[in-house]
Design a protein around this motif. Structure first.
Motif, mmCIF file in Angstrom:
data_model
loop_
_atom_site.group_PDB
_atom_site.id
_atom_site.type_symbol
_atom_site.label_atom_id
_atom_site.label_comp_id
_atom_site.label_asym_id
_atom_site.label_seq_id
_atom_site.Cartn_x
_atom_site.Cartn_y
_atom_site.Cartn_z
ATOM 1 N N GLY A 123 160.532 22.157 102.283
ATOM 2 C CA GLY A 123 159.303 22.426 103.009
ATOM 3 C C GLY A 123 158.064 22.095 102.193
ATOM 4 O O GLY A 123 158.147 21.700 101.020
ATOM 5 N N ASP A 124 156.911 22.283 102.825
ATOM 6 C CA ASP A 124 155.637 22.031 102.153
ATOM 7 C C ASP A 124 155.442 22.947 100.948
ATOM 8 O O ASP A 124 154.654 22.632 100.046
ATOM 9 N N ASP A 125 156.146 24.076 100.942
ATOM 10 C CA ASP A 125 156.032 25.002 99.819
ATOM 11 C C ASP A 125 156.935 24.613 98.658
ATOM 12 O O ASP A 125 156.997 25.312 97.637
ATOM 13 N N GLY A 126 157.665 23.494 98.807
ATOM 14 C CA GLY A 126 158.540 23.034 97.736
ATOM 15 C C GLY A 126 159.892 23.708 97.700
ATOM 16 O O GLY A 126 160.710 23.415 96.828
#
Length: 239
Positions: A123-126
């Motif tokens: 995800g965008d949060d890594g």
């Protein structure tokens, strides 16, 4: 000179079957996952359900290795899983299956295999999140997958599957996010796209995991019972 007692027909049949059953048992290890849950989301279309509560059984072969990692059409990293009727090389039932019951009635036709796999995405949060999904699909006359399926999905840490199977003694606390999907199938049949399509889903509330008894154990029990009966018969006639 006393004669050696003859083997009973039951013992002879069991002995003849034992090598084949032992070979079958060695091919894989079936694991049974019995569960309960409730339907939480329903589309407006479809026949509906007679009750929100369901029971289900997943039987998978943990000796079947996940496929090589590849990027699928939706951008997920995928390691595929196929068994039974969904194997291109050997599309024959092998004991693996997925089925749900509502009010004691089967939701889908008899399942003769599984498809699916481990799907992962970052995800965008890594953070990388993974989901292990098993499907039982409708198939057309040529054997191709068509519209309609049952599914069960486990959101998992990939390291949990390092051994190729779920560790023993798992509880709902270890697998807190398990859900089922019902896609255009109900009342024991697939409805197909012509019915407009419908989808129901819900969480699994409780489950139990256990190995499926190997055929060899059945033969061993049969041999034991037959031998016991043979000894009793010989003892009676020997008096």
């Amino acid at each position: 000179m006393s004669r050696r007692p003859k083997l009973s027909p039951l013992v002879r049949i069991a002995l003849a079957a034992l090598p084949a059953l032992l070979a079958t048992a060695a091919e894989g290890s079936l694991v049974r996952y019995d569960f309960r849950g409730h339907i939480e989301t329903m589309t407006a279309s479809g026949p509906g359900t007679s009750s929100p509560e369901f029971t289900g059984t997943l039987i998978y072969d943990d000796a079947i290795a996940l496929g090589a990692s590849h990027r699928n059409l939706w951008g997920y990293d995928e390691r595929s899983y196929v068994s039974g009727a969904y194997r291109p090389s050997d599309p024959a039932p092998d004991g693996t299956s997925l089925q749900l019951w509502i009010d004691g009635k089967a939701v889908a036709p008899e399942s003769t295999g599984l498809s699916g796999g481990l799907f992962s995405a970052t995800g965008d949060d890594g953070v990388t999140r993974s989901e292990l999904v098993f499907y039982s699909h409708a198939r057309d006359e040529q054997g191709y997958l068509t519209h309609g399926s049952l599914s069960i999905s486990f959101k998992v840490d990939p390291s949990m599957l390092a051994s190729g199977r779920f560790p023993d003694g798992l509880t709902v606390a270890d697998l807190p996010d398990v859900s089922v999907g019902i896609n255009s199938v109900m009342n024991g049949r697939f409805y197909g796209e012509l019915a407009g399509g419908f989808g129901y889903s819900g969480p699994v509330d409780s489950f139990a995991i256990s190995p499926v008894p190997e055929p060899a154990w059945t033969v061993a029990a049969l041999l034991g019972a037959a031998a016991w009966a043979s000894r009793r018969r010989f003892a009676r006639h020997g008096r």
